[in-house]
Design a protein around this motif. Structure first.
Motif, PDB file in Angstrom:
ATOM      1  N   SER A 322      -5.313  -2.807  -0.338  1.00 40.41           N
ATOM      2  CA  SER A 322      -5.763  -1.707  -1.231  1.00 40.41           C
ATOM      3  C   SER A 322      -4.982  -0.778  -0.921  1.00 40.41           C
ATOM      4  CB  SER A 322      -7.274  -1.807  -0.700  1.00 40.41           C
ATOM      5  OG  SER A 322      -8.094  -3.045  -0.703  1.00 40.41           O
ATOM      6  N   VAL A 323      -5.061   0.110  -2.218  1.00 46.47           N
ATOM      7  CA  VAL A 323      -4.031   1.480  -2.187  1.00 46.47           C
ATOM      8  C   VAL A 323      -4.786   2.492  -2.283  1.00 46.47           C
ATOM      9  CG1 VAL A 323      -2.028   2.337  -3.220  1.00 46.47           C
ATOM     10  CG2 VAL A 323      -1.934   0.079  -2.735  1.00 46.47           C
ATOM     11  N   PHE A 324      -4.795   3.406  -1.484  1.00 42.06           N
ATOM     12  CA  PHE A 324      -5.692   4.766  -1.710  1.00 42.06           C
ATOM     13  C   PHE A 324      -4.447   5.826  -1.856  1.00 42.06           C
ATOM     14  CE2 PHE A 324      -9.917   3.740  -0.479  1.00 42.06           C
ATOM     15  CZ  PHE A 324      -9.544   2.393   0.048  1.00 42.06           C
ATOM     16  N   VAL A 325      -4.826   6.610  -3.247  1.00 45.64           N
ATOM     17  CA  VAL A 325      -3.768   7.856  -3.296  1.00 45.64           C
ATOM     18  C   VAL A 325      -4.798   8.915  -3.380  1.00 45.64           C
ATOM     19  CG1 VAL A 325      -2.282   8.973  -4.990  1.00 45.64           C
ATOM     20  CG2 VAL A 325      -2.463   6.513  -4.897  1.00 45.64           C
ATOM     21  N   ARG A 332      -5.834  14.675   4.390  1.00 48.99           N
ATOM     22  CA  ARG A 332      -7.146  13.770   4.421  1.00 48.99           C
ATOM     23  C   ARG A 332      -7.124  12.396   4.827  1.00 48.99           C
ATOM     24  NH1 ARG A 332     -12.439  15.088   0.997  1.00 48.99           N
ATOM     25  NH2 ARG A 332     -13.860  15.339   2.761  1.00 48.99           N
ATOM     26  N   PHE A 333      -6.142  12.053   5.581  1.00 49.17           N
ATOM     27  CA  PHE A 333      -5.905  10.685   6.283  1.00 49.17           C
ATOM     28  C   PHE A 333      -5.995  10.650   7.759  1.00 49.17           C
ATOM     29  CE2 PHE A 333      -3.177   9.556   2.254  1.00 49.17           C
ATOM     30  CZ  PHE A 333      -4.331   8.626   1.781  1.00 49.17           C
ATOM     31  N   LYS A 334      -6.783  11.829   8.151  1.00 47.75           N
ATOM     32  CA  LYS A 334      -6.779  11.967   9.776  1.00 47.75           C
ATOM     33  C   LYS A 334      -7.515  10.912  10.338  1.00 47.75           C
ATOM     34  CE  LYS A 334      -6.604  16.781  10.784  1.00 47.75           C
ATOM     35  NZ  LYS A 334      -7.241  17.783  10.994  1.00 47.75           N
ATOM     36  N   ASN A 350       2.951  10.237   2.810  1.00 49.99           N
ATOM     37  CA  ASN A 350       2.677  11.172   2.178  1.00 49.99           C
ATOM     38  C   ASN A 350       1.196  10.939   1.612  1.00 49.99           C
ATOM     39  OD1 ASN A 350       5.039  12.538   2.342  1.00 49.99           O
ATOM     40  ND2 ASN A 350       5.838  11.218   0.628  1.00 49.99           N
ATOM     41  N   LYS A 351       0.777  10.863   0.175  1.00 51.02           N
ATOM     42  CA  LYS A 351      -0.640  10.940  -0.102  1.00 51.02           C
ATOM     43  C   LYS A 351      -0.976   9.670  -0.521  1.00 51.02           C
ATOM     44  CE  LYS A 351       0.090  12.210  -5.033  1.00 51.02           C
ATOM     45  NZ  LYS A 351      -0.277  13.172  -6.043  1.00 51.02           N
ATOM     46  N   VAL A 352      -0.439   8.594   0.003  1.00 51.97           N
ATOM     47  CA  VAL A 352      -0.677   7.121  -0.268  1.00 51.97           C
ATOM     48  C   VAL A 352      -0.712   6.365   1.143  1.00 51.97           C
ATOM     49  CG1 VAL A 352       0.132   5.068  -1.360  1.00 51.97           C
ATOM     50  CG2 VAL A 352       0.965   7.130  -2.463  1.00 51.97           C
ATOM     51  N   ALA A 353      -2.116   5.818   0.991  1.00 48.70           N
ATOM     52  CA  ALA A 353      -2.209   4.908   2.427  1.00 48.70           C
ATOM     53  C   ALA A 353      -2.417   3.272   1.788  1.00 48.70           C
ATOM     54  CB  ALA A 353      -3.412   5.230   2.870  1.00 48.70           C
ATOM     55  N   VAL A 354      -1.631   2.412   2.197  1.00 48.22           N
ATOM     56  CA  VAL A 354      -1.907   1.136   1.918  1.00 48.22           C
ATOM     57  C   VAL A 354      -2.541   0.348   3.034  1.00 48.22           C
ATOM     58  CG1 VAL A 354      -0.673  -0.818   1.206  1.00 48.22           C
ATOM     59  CG2 VAL A 354       0.380   1.046   0.669  1.00 48.22           C
ATOM     60  N   VAL A 355      -3.668  -0.251   2.634  1.00 44.80           N
ATOM     61  CA  VAL A 355      -4.490  -1.021   3.831  1.00 44.80           C
ATOM     62  C   VAL A 355      -4.498  -2.418   3.607  1.00 44.80           C
ATOM     63  CG1 VAL A 355      -6.988  -0.960   4.444  1.00 44.80           C
ATOM     64  CG2 VAL A 355      -6.017   0.966   3.604  1.00 44.80           C
ATOM     65  N   ASN A 356      -3.690  -3.178   4.531  1.00 40.85           N
ATOM     66  CA  ASN A 356      -3.640  -4.703   4.383  1.00 40.85           C
ATOM     67  C   ASN A 356      -4.742  -5.051   5.255  1.00 40.85           C
ATOM     68  OD1 ASN A 356      -1.016  -5.064   2.988  1.00 40.85           O
ATOM     69  ND2 ASN A 356      -0.402  -4.120   4.762  1.00 40.85           N
ATOM     70  N   GLY A 357      -5.814  -5.615   4.560  1.00 42.30           N
ATOM     71  CA  GLY A 357      -7.089  -6.042   5.059  1.00 42.30           C
ATOM     72  C   GLY A 357      -7.018  -7.042   6.520  1.00 42.30           C
ATOM     73  N   VAL A 358      -7.575  -7.020   7.400  1.00 39.25           N
ATOM     74  CA  VAL A 358      -7.618  -7.897   8.548  1.00 39.25           C
ATOM     75  C   VAL A 358      -8.767  -8.778   8.473  1.00 39.25           C
ATOM     76  CG1 VAL A 358      -6.037  -6.388   9.884  1.00 39.25           C
ATOM     77  CG2 VAL A 358      -8.514  -6.063   9.917  1.00 39.25           C
ATOM     78  N   LYS A 359      -8.945  -9.783   9.168  1.00 41.03           N
ATOM     79  CA  LYS A 359     -10.027 -10.693   9.195  1.00 41.03           C
ATOM     80  C   LYS A 359     -11.234 -10.086   9.935  1.00 41.03           C
ATOM     81  CE  LYS A 359      -9.539 -15.480   8.594  1.00 41.03           C
ATOM     82  NZ  LYS A 359      -8.356 -16.343   8.936  1.00 41.03           N
ATOM     83  N   SER A 360     -10.765  -9.286  10.958  1.00 36.94           N
ATOM     84  CA  SER A 360     -12.096  -8.609  11.657  1.00 36.94           C
ATOM     85  C   SER A 360     -11.415  -7.397  12.616  1.00 36.94           C
ATOM     86  CB  SER A 360     -12.776  -9.387  12.887  1.00 36.94           C
ATOM     87  OG  SER A 360     -11.842  -9.986  13.711  1.00 36.94           O
TER      88      SER A 360
END
Ligand code: UD1
Length: 417
Positions: A322-325, A332-334, A350-360
């Motif tokens: 999932s990608v958050f800009v 605001r990513f503290k 910078n202003k983009v966060a890429v979240v690679n989902g984990v199982k748990s």
């Protein structure tokens, strides 16, 4: 300093009610100084920020007291127009008192609001707009002194960005100014509409709240009113995130569906069933979420920056990336470094966060560093295996009332120590 100890893994069930919106309550409490009478704000959340506002009001000479969910403010005997530094530092949003005090007394003196948890939070738009309304402003040694010796006069103000706080300050200053004020590129948040509803019932003439152009015809007097604060859409988004992260099925009461129109599709696209009926939302999450559609924080009606952290926490356990800009605040990513301690896989550039989902996720000791980041850590801890300790809960308490009790009522294992 308090901490939450959360034993994660419980499914949430049952229903919980969302309290009144912090971001409405604070400008409404400032607006109460304009009416010069008794105001009752129902559904006013009991938070450290609303408590700080009550202390500011009392310092100014107003009566301010709480009676269960209502706050009663009588501003008829207000006698001063300055706010001391310790009160200003306690709550950044105390700057919203600037326009209201200036309008009421013709002179407002305060220091710049405290620290910078989300990156720079300038007030240049507030200052420029108040000058356009005829205020003389001197900024010296960290103190802002605003005077309107000849009274405030309506003006045409075009905001270069639809700042929520600046729009509120302009409305508060202009409502009793001489003539008409037009704000172009005004913020359209529901909290702006709530503020204008309050002021219009007090006798103001404000048109276009919730739209990009707001017109304010100045009036001579306002009178005290009773008003019910809108529900907190960010608390609702946090509960949705908690349900989504834990594969739960819950009801959220007291919501306004339209205020959540940019948030609901995010959960639907990641596999949740969401149905709203008569102010109640039913959300049923799948065992495992799908990745979220790209989330870009924007001024309302876009996706709210305040919901970014809790929704990201839910995305950490989704299947896929999932990608958050983050477009509103620079820092605001503290919460990301703390989510990583809990086993999340997140890369920030910078202003983009890429979240690679984990199982748990797994338990860890983590530290909240801002209000919504704290909410994000709680969502993650509810989904994590084991006992997570979250310190810095004083940040959370600026915006969430007795959140540990609310989560416990849904079956979560949360203890405040
Ligand atoms: C309000 C909310 C906050 C929310 C934010 C954005 C309250 C009490 N707080 O904060 O929860 O995260 O809206 O939805 O309602 N800016 C300037 N100059 C200014 C004013 C703002 O450059 O004079 C910039 C800010 O640095 C920021 C952006 O505009 O990058 C948005 O700020 P603004 O809408 O003013 O947020 P707040 O009113 O502080």
């Amino acid at each position: 300093m308090s901490r939450y100890v959360i034993c994660g893994g419980n499914k949430l069930c049952g229903s919980a009610e969302v309290h009144g919106a912090k971001n409405s309550a604070l400008p409404l409490m400032a607006a109460a100084v304009l009416t010069g009478g008794e105001n009752v704000l129902f559904n006013c959340p009991d938070l450290s920020d609303t408590d700080a506002s009550m202390r500011i009001l009392r310092y100014l000479g107003c009566e301010a007291r709480r009676e269960s969910d209502a706050v009663i403010i009588n501003s008829s005997h207000m006698f001063r127009g300055d706010i001391p530094d310790d009160l200003m530092r306690e709550m950044r949003s105390s700057i919203v008192f600037l326009g209201a005090i200036l309008s009421r007394t013709g002179r407002a003196v305060m220091t710049f609001p405290g620290g910078c948890e989300l990156g720079p939070r300038p007030i240049d738009l507030h200052i420029k707009a108040l000058k356009a309304l005829g205020a003389e402003i001197v900024e010296r040694h960290g103190i802002i002194e605003c005077t309107a010796g000849k009274g405030l006069k309506g003006a045409k103000i075009a905001l270069s960005f639809p700042s929520v706080g600046a729009t509120e300050n302009i409305i508060l200053a202009a409502v009793k100014a001489e003539g008409t004020t037009t704000i172009t590129n005004a913020a359209r948040e529901p909290e702006i509409v709530d503020l204008c509803d309050f002021l219009n019932s007090a006798g103001a003439c404000i048109y276009g709240a919730g739209e990009g152009v707001i017109v304010i015809d100045g009036v001579k007097t306002l009178s005290g009113v009773q008003h019910t604060i809108i529900p907190d859409r960010i608390v609702a988004a946090t509960l949705m995130s908690a349900a989504a992260a834990t594969g739960s099925d819950i009801e959220i009461d007291g919501i306004i569906q339209a205020h959540l129109s940019s948030i609901i599709p995010v959960f639907e696209e990641s596999g949740c069933f969401v149905k709203c009926d008569c102010g109640t939302m039913h959300i049923k999450a799948p065992e495992r979420l799908r990745a979220m559609p790209i989330i870009r924080t924007m001024p309302y009606p876009g996706f709210p920056t305040d919901a970014q952290a809790p929704v990201m926490a839910a995305a950490t356990v989704a299947e896929g990336a999932s990608v958050f800009v983050e477009n509103i605040f620079e820092n605001r990513f503290k919460h990301v470094t703390e989510l990583i301690r809990l086993g999340a896989d997140i890369k920030v550039e910078n202003k983009v966060a890429v979240v690679n989902g984990v199982k748990s996720l797994y338990a860890a000791n983590v530290q909240a560093q801002d209000l919504r980041g704290a909410a994000g850590l709680i969502v993650a801890a509810l989904a994590a295996e084991g006992k997570t300790e979250i310190s810095g809960i004083e940040y959370l308490e600026r915006g969430y009332e007795n959140f540990e009790l609310l989560l416990s009522s849904l079956g979560a294992d949360v203890l405040k120590v």
